[in-house]
Design an enzyme around this catalytic site. Structure first.
Site, PDB file in Angstrom:
ATOM      1  N   ARG A  20      -5.673  22.403  -7.995  1.00  0.00           N
ATOM      2  CA  ARG A  20      -4.276  22.413  -7.552  1.00  0.00           C
ATOM      3  C   ARG A  20      -3.493  23.569  -8.164  1.00  0.00           C
ATOM      4  O   ARG A  20      -2.593  24.124  -7.523  1.00  0.00           O
ATOM      5  CB  ARG A  20      -3.610  21.065  -7.820  1.00  0.00           C
ATOM      6  N   SER A  49       3.287  17.785  -9.142  1.00  0.00           N
ATOM      7  CA  SER A  49       1.898  17.314  -9.157  1.00  0.00           C
ATOM      8  C   SER A  49       1.009  18.135  -8.232  1.00  0.00           C
ATOM      9  O   SER A  49      -0.139  18.430  -8.561  1.00  0.00           O
ATOM     10  CB  SER A  49       1.850  15.843  -8.745  1.00  0.00           C
ATOM     11  N   GLU A  88       7.433  11.655   4.215  1.00  0.00           N
ATOM     12  CA  GLU A  88       6.281  12.441   4.651  1.00  0.00           C
ATOM     13  C   GLU A  88       6.263  12.700   6.154  1.00  0.00           C
ATOM     14  O   GLU A  88       5.872  13.785   6.614  1.00  0.00           O
ATOM     15  CB  GLU A  88       4.990  11.740   4.225  1.00  0.00           C
ATOM     16  N   PHE A 103      -0.767   9.892   1.256  1.00  0.00           N
ATOM     17  CA  PHE A 103       0.472   9.868   2.017  1.00  0.00           C
ATOM     18  C   PHE A 103       0.405  10.723   3.286  1.00  0.00           C
ATOM     19  O   PHE A 103       0.851  10.302   4.355  1.00  0.00           O
ATOM     20  CB  PHE A 103       1.641  10.324   1.135  1.00  0.00           C
ATOM     21  N   HIS A 163      -4.794  15.021  -5.237  1.00  0.00           N
ATOM     22  CA  HIS A 163      -5.009  13.612  -5.579  1.00  0.00           C
ATOM     23  C   HIS A 163      -5.864  12.900  -4.533  1.00  0.00           C
ATOM     24  O   HIS A 163      -5.606  11.761  -4.144  1.00  0.00           O
ATOM     25  CB  HIS A 163      -3.672  12.897  -5.782  1.00  0.00           C
ATOM     26  N   ASP A 182      -3.903   5.751 -11.423  1.00  0.00           N
ATOM     27  CA  ASP A 182      -2.948   5.378 -10.375  1.00  0.00           C
ATOM     28  C   ASP A 182      -3.486   4.249  -9.500  1.00  0.00           C
ATOM     29  O   ASP A 182      -2.723   3.581  -8.800  1.00  0.00           O
ATOM     30  CB  ASP A 182      -2.618   6.587  -9.494  1.00  0.00           C
ATOM     31  N   ARG A 191      -6.897  15.709  -8.448  1.00  0.00           N
ATOM     32  CA  ARG A 191      -6.080  15.647  -9.662  1.00  0.00           C
ATOM     33  C   ARG A 191      -6.839  16.212 -10.862  1.00  0.00           C
ATOM     34  O   ARG A 191      -6.301  16.982 -11.648  1.00  0.00           O
ATOM     35  CB  ARG A 191      -5.690  14.193  -9.932  1.00  0.00           C
TER      36      ARG A 191
END
Length: 313
Positions: free
Chosen positions: A7, A34, A55, A80, A106, A114, A164
């Protein structure tokens, strides 16, 4: 082995592209810290839009911007964009085949603590069944940077799945990513392992371990799940006569399914799949979950032994 952030590579590449091309715009859904898209926003605030926790609205806005000639990147967590916003992706981006690049972080079980609600184990399956969508799962930061530049200047929708956790670096600057092409990272004669994402590094580790036992493993890195490299898959399956797939995703609908569909239509061979079973994830440290779900080198070796036994029958 050096571990690197995919990322961060994404955020850095966005800045590089943004400096060269004013058509690059970036949208995020209140997760820019993030996803690392916020790096772009700090340098180019006039071309960065935080859409909030909305979103569907983000995807619709991206589609509108694409119709004006912008090269649009949208980012959020994989769960999402591919879940909550699935209909918008289908109707507003893929149906009109607009120039929107959905780059999500993620993805997979390594989201870790999470838990199941945030661990996207179905995202590739969700995106793979939409016409016009192309899907890429890089293995390290070097490949990620090349992927982002390639999709930026290839017209149409893309889904790029990042993570992540930091991954081991397996490529160098001589590596060249191509859409729709797999890469033989290790040649072998007994079994083919097809992997992407973090599983590529585990596949290489498994191959090294088994080499000491006289088992010759061919490792294919398959970053593009759709369109998949059918020619390479068939050639390798013809040579080894057995295939194992490895992915940080459900065994349903992802890389394993794409490989199985290809082989059953061309050269059916014994095949096993490494991935999460038909279940939701659970909370825990990312690397511990990799071991728990047998997505590590040991898990790949277990499937290799199983497929080689089937090959003997």
């Amino acid at each position: 082995m050096t571990k690197v952030s995919l990322r961060d590579a994404y955020g850095d590449k966005l800045i590089e592209l943004g400096k060269k091309d004013e058509r690059i715009v970036v949208l995020d859904a209140d997760l820019s810290g993030s996803t690392k898209s916020g790096k772009f926003g700090k340098v180019f605030p006039e071309r960065f839009f935080n859409m909030g926790i909305a979103e569907i609205n983000m995807i619709n806005t991206a589609a509108g911007l694409a119709t004006t000639g912008k090269i649009v990147f949208v980012s959020t967590f994989a769960i999402f964009a591919t879940g909550r916003a699935w209909e918008a992706v289908r109707q507003m981006v893929c149906y009109p085949e607009l120039n929107v690049k959905i780059v999500c972080t993620h993805g997979g079980i390594t989201v870790g603590e999470d838990g199941a609600t945030h661990q996207a184990l179905e995202d590739i399956a969700n995106m793979r069944n939409i016409p016009n969508m192309r899907i890429i799962v890089p293995a390290d930061d070097i490949e990620t940077a090349q992927v982002i530049e390639k999709v930026a200047y290839t017209d149409g929708p893309f889904y790029v799945r990042l993570t992540r956790e930091k991954f081991p670096r397996i490529f160098d600057e001589n590596y060249k990513f191509e859409i729709g092409k797999g890469h033989v990272l290790r040649t072998g004669d007994d079994v083919t392992v097809v992997a992407n994402g973090i599983e590529t590094s585990f596949a290489l580790e498994a191959a090294e371990i088994l080499e000491k036992e006289g088992i010759s493993v061919e490792v294919i890195h398959m970053p593009t799940v759709k369109p998949i490299d059918r020619e390479l898959l068939v050639a390798s399956a013809e040579k080894t006569g057995a295939v194992v797939t490895a992915e940080e995703h459900s065994i349903i609908g992802g890389l394993g399914s794409a490989v199985a569909e290809t082989l059953v239509e061309t050269i059916p061979v014994p095949m096993e799949r490494v991935g999460t079973p038909d279940t939701f994830g659970r909370s825990g440290r990312g690397w511990e979950l990799i071991e728990y779900y047998k997505l590590d080198a040991k898990g790949i070796i277990e499937k290799i032994r199983k497929v080689l036994e089937r090959k003997k029958r």
